[in-house]
Scaffold this active site. Structure first.
Site, PDB file in Angstrom:
ATOM      1  N   HIS A 125       0.880  -1.154   0.015  1.00  0.00           N
ATOM      2  CA  HIS A 125      -0.017   0.037   0.043  1.00  0.00           C
ATOM      3  C   HIS A 125       0.780   1.258   0.002  1.00  0.00           C
ATOM      4  CE1 HIS A 125      -2.829   3.014   1.751  1.00  0.00           C
ATOM      5  NE2 HIS A 125      -3.808   2.059   1.309  1.00  0.00           N
ATOM      6  N   CYS A 366      -4.743   2.258  -3.960  1.00  0.00           N
ATOM      7  CA  CYS A 366      -3.301   2.799  -3.189  1.00  0.00           C
ATOM      8  C   CYS A 366      -2.244   1.749  -3.179  1.00  0.00           C
ATOM      9  CB  CYS A 366      -3.770   2.935  -1.589  1.00  0.00           C
ATOM     10  SG  CYS A 366      -4.812   4.462  -1.556  1.00  0.00           S
TER      11      CYS A 366
END
Length: 409
Positions: A125, A366
């Protein structure tokens, strides 16, 4: 395990939001990797705090302050027990996973030297990439990447080759938010320790599915957000081994994190308060503990078995759709399916599904480096929780078929 063994109908009654409609259709909530829904038991804990003992903690002699302090520290103990930390002061309350990662990254600014190396996996992420890039810019350390393969698994042979005496830190998520891959963190931790490196594991996606034992893992840092585990937003935890937490300087200055303040010198409080400046999210911390109570009542083994059943069923049914490709086919994965329809942008599929009351996530989640690896703009991500049903999977499959027919013809 069958649905008879796991009473999902009864469990769904704990979640008021699952009774609502979206665009005139029953809500089918399949965005659990972004945030899980909140059971009534946790909502009750939030309401109870504000109705009955709302007060600041650690600082007051009056009854409400004492009661709030006791409840908050009891929640810390629940988190310690859940993750099996050796000591309660190894649990630091944060605003979430991102806060915990940044706290550690900031601390290591004073511990790294130019030419030191830090390793991060290719499937992180952004919150587990950007802080380390910033750390390397500040210190002159070098960031290296553990690559992944087409199945969405880390290439462990390359990881072993990247490790050296220069390696000071290794960062990896326990489970990929974009692909659902369960990474071999035991192997990652053990290999890093052999060269003297510290390890931070991002447990945000693992915590809803796996009860991590930080002592058994021998991990140095482990970070989690409550809102992935049926808790509230804006609160999480950083676990750190006591020896490491003592080495790191405070992340923020302010009230609570001090022992004594004069204009000439300030001394810092002991753990965990050294890292908890200012008034915390008191209600959030208490509700975090209530959420762990709730999930442990159901049982993580039962949750994992049921969710794996949902994953297998959804994978089988979605794979029947012509032109649909699933990204992330690791042998060891949890209940996340990222997919695309050939020739269709994922956003368009997500928009049509929303009109049908089906909540999924679209985009790069993300995790843009993963999408760059596959050379795609993003995916449609359906992520399942223990309160989802096979009927909701059927609704998803029918919705994707309908979207395909509308967009492809």
């Amino acid at each position: 395990m069958t649905e008879v063994d796991f009473d999902v109908v009864q469990i769904r009654k704990d979640f008021p939001i699952l009774n609502r409609e979206v665009n005139g259709k029953p809500l089918v909530y399949l965005d659990n990797a972004a945030t899980s829904q909140t059971p009534q038991q946790v909502i009750n804990a939030i309401v109870d705090y504000y109705q009955n003992y709302n007060a600041n903690i650690h600082r007051g002699v009056h009854a409400l302050s004492q009661e709030a302090t006791d409840k908050y520290e009891q929640a810390r103990q629940k988190i310690q027990q859940h993750f099996n930390a050796a000591k309660v002061h190894e649990i630091i309350f944060t605003s979430g996973t991102t806060h915990g990662i940044n706290l550690v990254a900031n601390g290591f600014s004073s511990l790294l030297q130019k030419g030191d190396e830090v390793l991060v996996s290719a499937m992180e992420h952004h919150s587990n990439i950007v802080p380390w890039q910033m750390l390397c810019e500040r210190t002159g350390a070098i960031l290296k990447v553990i690559p992944m393969n087409e199945q969405g698994e880390l290439v462990m042979e390359t990881y072993q080759n990247l490790l050296s005496s220069k390696t000071k830190l290794v960062f990896c998520n326990h489970i990929s938010n974009a692909l659902g891959t369960i990474n071999p963190i035991e192997e990652i931790i053990n290999a890093a320790h052999e060269v003297g490196a510290a390890v931070l594991i991002d447990g945000a996606q693992a915590a809803p599915h796996i009860k991590a034992d930080v002592q058994a893992l021998d991990v140095d840092f482990y970070v989690v957000s409550a809102h992935k585990i049926c808790g509230p937003t804006g609160v999480g935890m950083l676990y750190g081994k006591e020896e490491w937490l003592k080495k790191l300087p405070p992340y923020q200055g302010g009230g609570e994190m001090i022992a004594e303040v004069t204009f000439e010198k300030t001394t810092y409080a002991e753990l965990p308060h050294k890292f908890e400046a200012g008034t915390p999210n008191i209600c959030g911390g208490i509700a975090f503990g209530a959420a762990l109570d709730y999930m442990n009542t159901i049982g993580f083994e039962a949750i994992a078995a049921y969710e794996h059943q949902l994953l297998d069923y959804a994978t089988t049914e979605l794979s029947k759709i012509d032109g649909l490709k699933i990204y992330g086919t690791a042998q060891n994965k949890t209940s996340v399916i990222s997919f695309n329809i050939e020739g269709v942008h994922p956003y368009d599929i997500g928009t049509i599904l929303d009109k049908l009351g089906i909540a999924v996530r679209t985009g790069h989640h993300c995790a843009q480096p993963i999408m760059d690896f596959y050379k795609i703009p993003g995916t449609v991500r359906a992520s399942f929780c223990f309160y989802n049903t096979k009927e909701e999977v059927d609704a998803l499959v029918a919705g994707v078929e309908r979207a395909k027919n509308m967009l492809v013809g």
